[in-house]
Design a protein around this motif. Structure first.
Motif, short mmCIF file in Angstrom:
data_model
loop_
_atom_site.label_atom_id
_atom_site.label_comp_id
_atom_site.label_asym_id
_atom_site.label_seq_id
_atom_site.Cartn_x
_atom_site.Cartn_y
_atom_site.Cartn_z
N ASP A 387 0.88 -1.05 0.03
CA ASP A 387 0.12 0.00 0.07
C ASP A 387 0.87 1.29 0.11
OD1 ASP A 387 -1.89 2.07 0.58
OD2 ASP A 387 -2.92 1.07 1.99
N ALA A 388 1.04 1.58 -1.35
CA ALA A 388 2.21 2.69 -1.42
C ALA A 388 1.66 3.94 -0.69
CB ALA A 388 2.62 3.02 -2.75
N ASP A 389 0.36 4.25 -0.63
CA ASP A 389 -0.12 5.62 -0.02
C ASP A 389 0.19 5.55 1.41
OD1 ASP A 389 -1.23 6.23 -2.52
OD2 ASP A 389 -2.98 5.57 -2.37
N ASN A 390 -0.25 4.35 2.02
CA ASN A 390 -0.17 4.52 3.60
C ASN A 390 1.35 3.85 3.89
OD1 ASN A 390 -2.71 5.24 4.02
ND2 ASN A 390 -3.65 3.19 3.62
N ARG A 391 2.10 3.55 2.90
CA ARG A 391 3.39 2.82 3.32
C ARG A 391 3.35 1.70 4.08
NH1 ARG A 391 7.62 7.97 3.14
NH2 ARG A 391 7.10 8.81 0.84
N VAL A 392 2.56 0.82 3.92
CA VAL A 392 2.51 -0.27 4.54
C VAL A 392 2.56 -1.77 3.67
CG1 VAL A 392 1.43 0.74 6.47
CG2 VAL A 392 0.03 -0.51 4.66
N VAL A 393 2.93 -2.72 4.11
CA VAL A 393 2.79 -4.10 3.40
C VAL A 393 1.88 -4.98 4.24
CG1 VAL A 393 3.95 -5.94 2.67
CG2 VAL A 393 4.91 -3.71 2.83
N ASN A 394 0.58 -5.15 3.60
CA ASN A 394 -0.31 -6.34 4.07
C ASN A 394 0.04 -7.60 3.64
OD1 ASN A 394 -1.85 -3.86 5.13
ND2 ASN A 394 -2.52 -3.57 3.13
N ILE A 395 0.17 -8.45 4.34
CA ILE A 395 0.31 -10.12 4.00
C ILE A 395 -0.78 -10.82 4.57
CG2 ILE A 395 2.05 -11.70 4.30
CD1 ILE A 395 4.33 -9.73 5.10
N THR A 396 -1.02 -11.70 3.61
CA THR A 396 -1.98 -12.73 4.02
C THR A 396 -1.30 -14.08 3.64
OG1 THR A 396 -3.81 -11.48 3.43
CG2 THR A 396 -4.19 -13.78 3.64
N PHE A 397 -1.25 -14.96 4.78
CA PHE A 397 -0.78 -16.42 4.57
C PHE A 397 -1.62 -17.38 4.39
CE2 PHE A 397 2.40 -13.93 7.16
CZ PHE A 397 3.47 -14.26 6.57
N GLU A 398 -1.71 -17.96 3.11
CA GLU A 398 -2.64 -19.13 2.63
C GLU A 398 -2.24 -20.22 2.90
OE1 GLU A 398 -3.36 -18.24 -1.41
OE2 GLU A 398 -4.57 -16.43 -1.21
N VAL A 399 -2.81 -21.12 4.06
CA VAL A 399 -2.13 -22.18 4.60
C VAL A 399 -3.05 -23.24 3.94
CG1 VAL A 399 -1.39 -23.75 6.24
CG2 VAL A 399 -1.18 -21.01 6.41
N ASN A 400 -2.68 -24.12 3.18
CA ASN A 400 -3.48 -25.22 2.73
C ASN A 400 -3.13 -26.76 3.09
OD1 ASN A 400 -5.01 -23.70 0.80
ND2 ASN A 400 -3.19 -23.72 -0.51
N GLU A 401 -4.04 -27.36 3.32
CA GLU A 401 -4.05 -28.59 4.12
C GLU A 401 -3.55 -29.89 3.11
OE1 GLU A 401 -6.63 -31.89 6.83
OE2 GLU A 401 -7.63 -30.15 5.90
N GLY A 402 -2.40 -30.48 3.39
CA GLY A 402 -2.28 -31.75 2.99
C GLY A 402 -2.57 -32.85 3.53
N PRO A 403 -2.35 -34.14 2.98
CA PRO A 403 -2.76 -35.41 3.68
C PRO A 403 -1.66 -35.65 4.76
CG PRO A 403 -1.42 -35.91 1.57
CD PRO A 403 -1.70 -34.19 1.86
N ARG A 404 -2.19 -36.48 6.07
CA ARG A 404 -1.28 -36.89 6.87
C ARG A 404 -0.32 -37.69 6.25
NH1 ARG A 404 -1.75 -36.82 12.62
NH2 ARG A 404 -0.88 -38.40 13.59
N VAL A 405 0.84 -37.47 6.88
CA VAL A 405 1.99 -38.14 6.13
C VAL A 405 2.70 -39.03 7.20
CG1 VAL A 405 4.25 -38.00 5.14
CG2 VAL A 405 2.28 -36.23 4.54
N PHE A 406 3.12 -40.21 6.77
CA PHE A 406 3.94 -41.14 7.59
C PHE A 406 5.50 -41.30 7.04
CE2 PHE A 406 -0.28 -42.33 8.28
CZ PHE A 406 -0.40 -42.46 9.46
#
Length: 867
Positions: A387-406
């Protein structure tokens, strides 16, 4: 064959193939003028061009490109139609290469008709192999004769004039090897590779002249005569476009440094194009970790100085504007890990200065949390919005589920010395378990704590199915065996010598063996130590010690002690972070008080004096140490409890560790006491390479069964254990006070240090880099230490008084013990130097709380070199 030394010349080699067809045949010459790539290989009629193999790129070869038969008359045309048949294919001139091998490259066989075009292609094919220096194909009657001159075989590769680089590095870079085929083109390519290596080392004036020495049997020695030339340095590094940070600060963030006369240890003060590219990335990281998300390096230019000796390096940068972190959100599809838990784990906070590295740290933190509940294949994608006007960086972390692993399989990689089972028994997870990131990180710490490896990495990769993962534990073996002779000097031990044979990983089984002999002005020691970390295949370590130690405390406490003993010990884990050890020792101590003559009144002749030993019963002012003299057997059993919660066992930056030890002496023998000690440390990393720590050491010993604690069993502190005081420089001390007949003080002499039954020492320390280049090997620490030593048994604090002389010349001698368990405190700085001669430590300290009878020091150093 006469041996010759000639310079390698890369030039043109003429090879002509003449094809005759009967009496009317006319010579057909096909010429390949240059085998280097061209843009139009068919520029001229009647000629052919081809790209040579890579090792023939610089070789100019003349070879037949076409074979043309004269067809000017009807008679010749008839003869062409009736071209003779090849009866035999003959090979001449070959020495090493079989006839069948040469013939295999031809496009003509016995029974084929003579064909100029196929002969031309055969000639090119033979040259392309790189096996021949010259090839000629001709017709002799009905025979096709192939005459070859083989390229020689390289007997050895010799480098002359090499000082700045390692010959092994040069051999790894070039293509020429002993027993390989010599070709001029390959040699010329090797020359360019060698020159490139020297340029990377800052020697742009280096010149390489290849030569060959001809030997028998078509062999040659390949010699590279190298004129390394002067080092081309970096005269100055300039930055254009930087407003937020000075040139000096940006110069510290990159690897390349300016050439200065004092940088004799530096290898980064020359121009290297690869390093310059790395510096561009370093600048990007420097800015993006300080809020400048739009930063970019516009250009990085290196220009030669007019005198051709150095380079000017100029970085042009575009800083952009400074950003803070804005809104931080987590969108998760993980059932067992809510978004709030992941958000709490990441180190980013809204409103703080933007740092690009924190995004990767956040991904690692969320991976760790997800891995702790069995998610191995978690896909975390940060969506970054500026956001250049407010000089901030907004971050959204997208966490996707994977299968249970052995865990399908665990591979141990690169353990060339250590056996697999030694590493596997330290792992906290096994094949078939659910994937758990926490347990894998803990496993890495345990393997690293063995001390057998320089580096340990644990990585996972997909297995045979979507719910399977393969774990690779990759280790880099470190040197665990050592035969060393050490010599050194320290302000504590003066000259010291040490000869030892140590193997920390005996036969790759993880066993510890040490045989040692050492001597110094303070002690002489012989020692044999062995430890089996998995006794009887169980999680039980067991070992033994046999030793002989002679200690000289004549200067501090007027005694020498000879200890000879046998020790048995074992320990086993209680939980993941705690362990318990049990030990038994049987020791013979022989304590001798140093001989010293003292003058006393002659009992048989009043008014005269005689000299006796200080421990003689005739001496009314015998030192307290005299009552400790003799031989004694000690039989003791003890235990030690360890609790370790450090994040790294080698270089901790977080966590704590604690050790509690107790020994009970009196299972037979002559000595009876109970000794308890507690040690603990807490670590906290403030920033990279800056770690604050607090250590506390305390101990208490007391006799039982009517026994008092002997001097060689008490606690002595000072030197390295309490900086700012000499060895045994603080704590109870025997004092001799002399007064005249009127009670006036004549003299007061500080005598022997007696040690104490109680001690406590605390240390605050802050380790930090010095800011000097890393190659200097310098680091530092600021410290403050406080504590006390004291509390002797009543019998060890007795006071004796006697008078010498009569009348006005009489003097009274009062011997007593100062035993004030008051607080002592010091502060100072330690400097650590990994010098070419071995590690050196300098301690500068100043006591600001002490007793008058304490013995202090403001400087001490120690060093040791093994060779």
């Amino acid at each position: 064959m006469k041996r010759m030394l000639r310079e390698v010349v890369v030039g043109a080699v003429s090879c002509v193939a003449t094809v005759g067809v009967g009496a009317l045949a006319s010579p057909a010459h096909a010429v390949v003028q240059d085998l280097r790539p061209t843009t139009n290989p068919d520029d001229r009629p009647g000629s052919a061009r081809q790209d040579p193999p890579s090792d023939q790129a610089a070789l100019l070869v003349q070879a037949p490109a076409t074979a043309t038969l004269s067809t000017e008359s009807p008679a010749s045309q008839a003869l062409v139609a009736q071209a003779p048949v090849i009866r035999r294919v003959l090979v001449e001139g070959n020495q090493r290469i079989e006839n069948a091998t040469v013939a295999s490259y031809l496009l003509l066989r016995s029974g084929d008709q003579f064909d100029a075009e196929r002969i031309d292609l055969s000639l090119k094919t033979l040259f392309a192999t790189g096996l021949f220096a010259d090839v000629d194909i001709e017709q002799r009657g009905a025979d096709l004769v192939v005459s070859v001159v083989e390229n020689p075989i390289i007997s050895q590769v010799i480098f002359e004039g090499v000082n700045a680089l390692d010959e092994e590095d040069l051999m790894d870079e070039i293509q020429a090897d002993p027993r390989s085929v010599f070709t001029a083109a390959r040699v010329q390519a090797d020359v360019q590779r060698i020159i490139e290596l020297y340029r990377r080392a800052g020697r742009f004036a280096a010149a390489v002249t290849p030569q060959v020495r001809e030997l028998e049997q078509n062999r040659v020695d390949l010699i590279f005569e190298i004129d390394e030339g002067p080092v081309t340095g970096v005269r100055s590094i300039n930055f254009i476009g930087n407003d937020a940070f000075s040139d000096r600060r940006l110069g510290e963030s990159i690897v390349t440094t300016e050439s200065r006369w004092w940088n004799f240890f530096s290898r980064n003060d020359n121009y290297d194009p690869d390093r310059l590219e790395y510096d561009r990335e370093q600048l990007r990281q420097y800015y993006t970790n300080r809020g400048y998300a739009d930063f970019r390096v516009v250009s990085a230019v290196a220009e030669m100085t007019p005198d051709q000796r150095d380079f000017y390096i100029t970085f042009t940068v575009d800083e952009g504007v400074r950003y803070d972190f804005g809104a931080i959100n987590v969108q998760t599809a993980l059932d067992r890990v809510p978004a709030e838990m992941l958000l709490a784990a990441i180190p980013i906070r809204e409103g703080e200065l933007f740092q690009a590295d924190l995004i990767e740290d956040s991904i690692d933190a969320m991976n760790f949390v997800a891995g702790s509940v069995g998610y191995a294949n978690v896909d975390i994608r940060p969506r970054v919005e500026r956001d250049a006007d407010n000089r901030v960086v907004n971050i959204t972390f997208e966490v996707n589920e994977g299968p249970r692993v052995f865990i399908e399989r665990i591979n141990i990689v690169n353990n060339t010395q250590t056996r697999d089972e030694v590493i596997r028994r330290e792992l906290r997870t096994v094949e078939g378990d659910a994937f758990n990131r926490v347990l894998l990180d803990r496993s890495r710490s345990r393997v690293r704590a063995l001390g057998f490896f320089r580096e340990v990495t644990v990585e996972e990769r997909p297995g045979s199915a979507n719910d399977r993962a393969i774990v690779d534990v990759t280790v880099e073996e470190d040197t665990t065996g050592e035969v060393s002779f050490a010599a050194g000097f320290s302000t504590t031990d003066s000259l010291l010598f040490d000869l030892s044979l140590t193997q920390r990983n005996l036969a790759g089984r993880g066993q510890y063996l040490r045989v040692r002999a050492s001597t110094s002005s303070r002690s002489q020691q012989l020692e044999l130590r062995f430890l089996e970390p998995r006794f009887l295949g169980r999680e039980l370590a067991a070992g033994f010690d046999v030793y002989s130690l002679r200690s000289d405390f004549a200067d501090e406490s007027s005694f020498e002690n000879q200890s000879t003993g046998l020790g048995l010990r074992s320990f086993f884990p209680l939980t993941e972070n705690t362990s318990l050890g049990i030990n038994y020792s049987f020791v013979q101590d022989d304590l001798d008080v140093v001989d010293a003559s003292v003058a006393i009144d002659d009992p048989g002749s009043p008014g005269s004096t005689i000299f006796v030993d200080q421990c003689s019963p005739l001496n009314p002012n015998r030192a307290l140490i005299c009552f400790q003299e003799g031989s004694f057997l000690t039989s003791l059993i003890g235990y030690n409890f360890n609790w370790d919660r450090r994040d790294d066992p080698v270089t901790p930056t977080r966590g704590f560790d604690m050790q509690l030890r107790q020994d009970f002496a009196g299972l037979g023998g002559d000595v009876q006491y109970v000794r308890s000690e507690l040690e603990g440390s807490v670590y906290y990393g403030l920033r990279q390479d800056v770690v604050a720590s607090f250590r506390l050491n305390t101990g208490y010993i007391f006799g039982w069964g009517g026994e008092e604690v002997r001097i060689n069993d008490r606690f002595f502190k000072g030197g390295q254990s309490f900086r700012g005081f000499e060895v045994a420089g603080l704590g109870p001390r025997q004092i001799l006070r002399v007064t005249d007949a009127n009670g006036n003080l004549v003299n007061e002499i500080e005598g022997d240090a007696l040690g104490g039954n109680v001690y406590g020492v605390g240390t605050f320390e802050l380790t930090f880099p010095t800011g000097l280049p890393e190659q200097f090997g310098l680091s530092a620490a600021a410290f403050a230490e406080f504590g006390t030593v004291g509390v002797l048994d009543e019998g060890s604090r007795r006071t004796t008084v006697f008078t010498s002389g009569t009348g006005s010349s009489a003097q009274t001698f009062t011997q007593f013990v100062e035993d004030s368990a008051s607080l002592r405190a010091t502060a100072g700085v330690s400097l650590f130097w990994e010098s070419p001669f071995g590690p050196v430590q300098f301690d500068f300290s100043q006591p600001f709380q002490r007793e008058d009878y304490d013995q202090t020091e403001t400087f001490r150093f120690s060093t040791r070199r093994q060779f």
